[in-house]
Design a protein around this motif. Structure first.
Motif, PDB file in Angstrom:
ATOM      1  N   VAL A 289      11.543 -12.138  -7.783  1.00  0.00           N
ATOM      2  CA  VAL A 289      11.233 -10.903  -7.076  1.00  0.00           C
ATOM      3  C   VAL A 289      11.624 -11.087  -5.618  1.00  0.00           C
ATOM      4  CG1 VAL A 289       9.383  -9.341  -6.351  1.00  0.00           C
ATOM      5  CG2 VAL A 289       9.326 -10.340  -8.636  1.00  0.00           C
ATOM      6  N   ALA A 290      12.372 -10.119  -5.094  1.00  0.00           N
ATOM      7  CA  ALA A 290      12.688 -10.079  -3.666  1.00  0.00           C
ATOM      8  C   ALA A 290      11.665  -9.159  -3.012  1.00  0.00           C
ATOM      9  CB  ALA A 290      14.100  -9.550  -3.441  1.00  0.00           C
ATOM     10  N   PHE A 291      11.178  -9.563  -1.846  1.00  0.00           N
ATOM     11  CA  PHE A 291      10.171  -8.766  -1.152  1.00  0.00           C
ATOM     12  C   PHE A 291      10.262  -9.013   0.346  1.00  0.00           C
ATOM     13  CE2 PHE A 291       8.306 -12.861  -1.988  1.00  0.00           C
ATOM     14  CZ  PHE A 291       7.602 -13.170  -0.837  1.00  0.00           C
ATOM     15  N   SER A 292       9.646  -8.143   1.112  1.00  0.00           N
ATOM     16  CA  SER A 292       9.426  -8.396   2.533  1.00  0.00           C
ATOM     17  C   SER A 292       7.991  -7.981   2.831  1.00  0.00           C
ATOM     18  CB  SER A 292      10.421  -7.639   3.421  1.00  0.00           C
ATOM     19  OG  SER A 292      10.074  -6.272   3.512  1.00  0.00           O
ATOM     20  N   ILE A 293       7.422  -8.574   3.842  1.00  0.00           N
ATOM     21  CA  ILE A 293       6.037  -8.259   4.190  1.00  0.00           C
ATOM     22  C   ILE A 293       5.903  -6.786   4.544  1.00  0.00           C
ATOM     23  CG2 ILE A 293       4.126  -8.792   5.747  1.00  0.00           C
ATOM     24  CD1 ILE A 293       5.419 -11.618   6.045  1.00  0.00           C
ATOM     25  N   ASN A 294       6.870  -6.254   5.274  1.00  0.00           N
ATOM     26  CA  ASN A 294       6.812  -4.844   5.692  1.00  0.00           C
ATOM     27  C   ASN A 294       7.044  -3.856   4.553  1.00  0.00           C
ATOM     28  OD1 ASN A 294       6.290  -5.495   8.340  1.00  0.00           O
ATOM     29  ND2 ASN A 294       8.379  -5.132   9.050  1.00  0.00           N
ATOM     30  N   GLU A 295       7.982  -4.171   3.668  1.00  0.00           N
ATOM     31  CA  GLU A 295       8.409  -3.199   2.658  1.00  0.00           C
ATOM     32  C   GLU A 295       7.877  -3.461   1.257  1.00  0.00           C
ATOM     33  OE1 GLU A 295      12.615  -2.018   3.022  1.00  0.00           O
ATOM     34  OE2 GLU A 295      12.647  -3.404   4.737  1.00  0.00           O
TER      35      GLU A 295
END
Length: 179
Positions: free
Chosen positions: A29-35
């Motif tokens: 899983v790709a993620f970012s804290i903001n999105e």
């Protein structure tokens, strides 16, 4: 940690718990804290191709799989591809710049991926510092972080489905990093 920066969490299903174990499924899983969650990746790998590269298949792990749910066993047996193809596709999903990569255990998911990259010769044409898609300083362990903070992984979906497990791990990472 930059909250806008893309990060990856990876979960493997294997036929061995050794560091050179046969990988049968990669979920990420790709993620970012903001999105939050940005994208997912799932691929199954033909165990015979792992064996041809010398990766370990352990009878104890095979027996362990026999005790798992039919859904978990079936999840990694649909449309498997050769190991080298799976690693190439995962490297494309990961990207061409080193970003944080998380595993649920300091000595498992990322270590097995690195050993699989080594076994296939994927990194032979790359400079020593770039032999994996990530730099060693971008490897993180969710199990350690969760234990230190007293957090528990809440699994959803099929337990031991690499993508379902990676999704649960991404949710926990986001919960921890947002707090």
């Amino acid at each position: 940690m930059d909250p806008s920066k893309r990060q990856i969490v990876v979960d493997l299903e294997t036929l061995s718990t050794k560091s050179n174990g046969c990988i049968v499924s990669i979920g990420a899983v790709a993620f970012s804290i903001n999105e939050g969650i940005l994208d997912t990746f799932f691929i199954n790998i033909d165990p015979s191709s792992c064996k041809s590269y010398g990766l370990d298949i352990d009878p104890h792990t095979i027996n362990w799989w026999k005790e798992q749910s039919p859904e978990a066993r079936k999840a990694w047996q649909v449309d498997p591809v050769p190991l080298d193809e799976a690693l190439d596709k995962f490297a494309l999903f990961y990207g061409d710049k080193s970003i944080p990569i998380w595993g649920f255990g300091a000595n498992f998911d990322v270590v097995l991926l690195e050993n699989a990259f080594n076994a296939t010769g994927w990194n032979e044409s790359r400079p020593a510092i770039d032999k994996f898609p990530w730099k060693f300083w971008d490897i993180y362990c969710l199990r350690t972080l969760a234990n230190v903070l007293g957090k528990r992984l809440e699994k959803t979906g099929v337990n031991h489905n690499a993508l379902h497990d990676a999704q649960a791990e991404a949710k926990l990472i986001l919960e921890i990093l947002k707090s």
